[in-house]
Design an enzyme around this catalytic site. Structure first.
Site, PDB file in Angstrom:
ATOM      1  N   GLY A  43       0.777  -1.246   0.000  1.00 24.10           N
ATOM      2  CA  GLY A  43       0.000   0.000   0.000  1.00 24.10           C
ATOM      3  C   GLY A  43       0.803   1.288   0.000  1.00 24.10           C
ATOM      4  O   GLY A  43       0.329   2.314  -0.465  1.00 24.10           O
ATOM      5  N   ASP A 102      -4.510   1.775  11.373  1.00 23.98           N
ATOM      6  CA  ASP A 102      -5.863   1.470  11.831  1.00 23.98           C
ATOM      7  C   ASP A 102      -5.793   1.191  13.341  1.00 23.98           C
ATOM      8  O   ASP A 102      -5.783   2.111  14.139  1.00 23.98           O
ATOM      9  CB  ASP A 102      -6.345   0.255  11.015  1.00 23.98           C
ATOM     10  CG  ASP A 102      -7.795  -0.089  11.244  1.00 23.98           C
ATOM     11  OD1 ASP A 102      -8.633   0.804  11.197  1.00 23.98           O
ATOM     12  OD2 ASP A 102      -8.089  -1.284  11.484  1.00 23.98           O
TER      13      ASP A 102
HETATM   14  P1  IMP Z   1      -3.427  -2.015  11.771  1.00 25.21           P
HETATM   15  O1  IMP Z   1      -2.429  -3.034  12.213  1.00 25.21           O
HETATM   16  O2  IMP Z   1      -4.802  -2.333  12.308  1.00 25.21           O
HETATM   17  O3  IMP Z   1      -3.017  -0.593  12.085  1.00 25.21           O
HETATM   18  O4  IMP Z   1      -3.604  -2.207  10.235  1.00 25.21           O
HETATM   19  C1  IMP Z   1      -2.890  -1.508   9.331  1.00 25.21           C
HETATM   20  C2  IMP Z   1      -3.032  -2.147   7.967  1.00 25.21           C
HETATM   21  O5  IMP Z   1      -4.383  -2.512   7.663  1.00 25.21           O
HETATM   22  C3  IMP Z   1      -2.648  -1.130   6.913  1.00 25.21           C
HETATM   23  O6  IMP Z   1      -1.302  -1.267   6.571  1.00 25.21           O
HETATM   24  C4  IMP Z   1      -3.547  -1.478   5.757  1.00 25.21           C
HETATM   25  O7  IMP Z   1      -2.909  -2.431   4.950  1.00 25.21           O
HETATM   26  C5  IMP Z   1      -4.750  -2.127   6.374  1.00 25.21           C
HETATM   27  N1  IMP Z   1      -5.873  -1.176   6.430  1.00 25.21           N
HETATM   28  C6  IMP Z   1      -6.353  -0.558   7.520  1.00 25.21           C
HETATM   29  N2  IMP Z   1      -7.387   0.235   7.229  1.00 25.21           N
HETATM   30  C7  IMP Z   1      -7.568   0.124   5.897  1.00 25.21           C
HETATM   31  C8  IMP Z   1      -8.497   0.731   4.978  1.00 25.21           C
HETATM   32  O8  IMP Z   1      -9.385   1.542   5.320  1.00 25.21           O
HETATM   33  N3  IMP Z   1      -8.358   0.393   3.669  1.00 25.21           N
HETATM   34  C9  IMP Z   1      -7.403  -0.480   3.249  1.00 25.21           C
HETATM   35  N4  IMP Z   1      -6.515  -1.058   4.061  1.00 25.21           N
HETATM   36  C10 IMP Z   1      -6.604  -0.763   5.382  1.00 25.21           C
END
Ligand code: IMP
Ligand code: MG
Length: 179
Positions: A43, A102
């Site tokens: 991403g 996220d």
């Molecule tokens: P975390 O570990 O929950 O912070 O997740 C982060 C990862 O989840 C990011 O690197 C994204 O790949 C994915 N992610 C989180 N939110 C979104 C979204 O709204 N759209 C697409 N990918 C997301």
């Protein structure tokens, strides 16, 4: 689930202005040093490639790919490294470049893992953050935009591999009748 593009949350011009601003900040902060940008696949590639062109610094790039263990959409906080760095980061100024934070679990784990390799400094630069979703405390030195708790797509960010090529950041909408 059938999906379609929803409304624009961050327009291309606003992204470009912010990326320039972040580039200037990073240039100031790292003046006289060489920085290693670590892009998180897949991403972050669009963001990283724009950002690096606003750095007036010696800079190198490397990439990591991670996947979080968990059931469905529930992140567990345990991260599997699918592709590790090619560079030895010991003693180097490392800046992690991520598309969106996220829960924060992925970067929190990654940060701990990379710190074990004894970089000179380790900071995080993320384009987007969903603060209402955060489950762990995470210091993000460089942040582009806060977005609401919506699934977002575009500017490198995907849904099931699609939509990365959109120039704007948009919400994803489902085609369900009651969506
Ligand atoms: P975390 O570990 O929950 O912070 O997740 C982060 C990862 O989840 C990011 O690197 C994204 O790949 C994915 N992610 C989180 N939110 C979104 C979204 O709204 N759209 C697409 N990918 C997301
Ligand atoms: Mg990601």
């Amino acid at each position: 689930m059938m999906t379609r593009m929803g409304p624009v949350l961050v327009a291309s011009e606003d992204i470009q202005a912010k990326v320039r601003e972040l580039g200037e900040l990073i240039t100031e902060d790292y003046r006289g040093e060489k920085v290693l940008l670590v892009g998180i696949l897949r991403g972050a590639v669009v963001f990283l490639s724009d950002l690096m062109r606003h750095l007036e610094l010696p800079c190198e790039i490397d990439f990591m790919e991670v996947s979080s263990y968990g059931t469905g959409t529930q992140s567990s906080g345990v991260v599997r490294i699918l592709k590790d760095l090619q560079e030895d980061i010991t003693g180097r100024h490392v800046l992690i470049v991520e598309d969106i934070i996220d829960t924060g679990l992925t970067l929190s784990y990654l940060r701990r893992t990379l710190l074990q390799r004894k970089p000179a400094t380790l900071e995080i630069c993320a384009l987007l953050s969903k603060p209402s979703r955060r489950r762990v405390e995470l210091e993000v030195k460089y942040l582009g935009f806060e977005v609401p708790d919506e699934f977002v797509i575009g500017y490198g960010i995907d849904y099931a591999g699609a939509y990365r090529n959109l120039p704007d950041i948009r919400a994803l909408r489902s085609e369900d009748a009651h969506a």
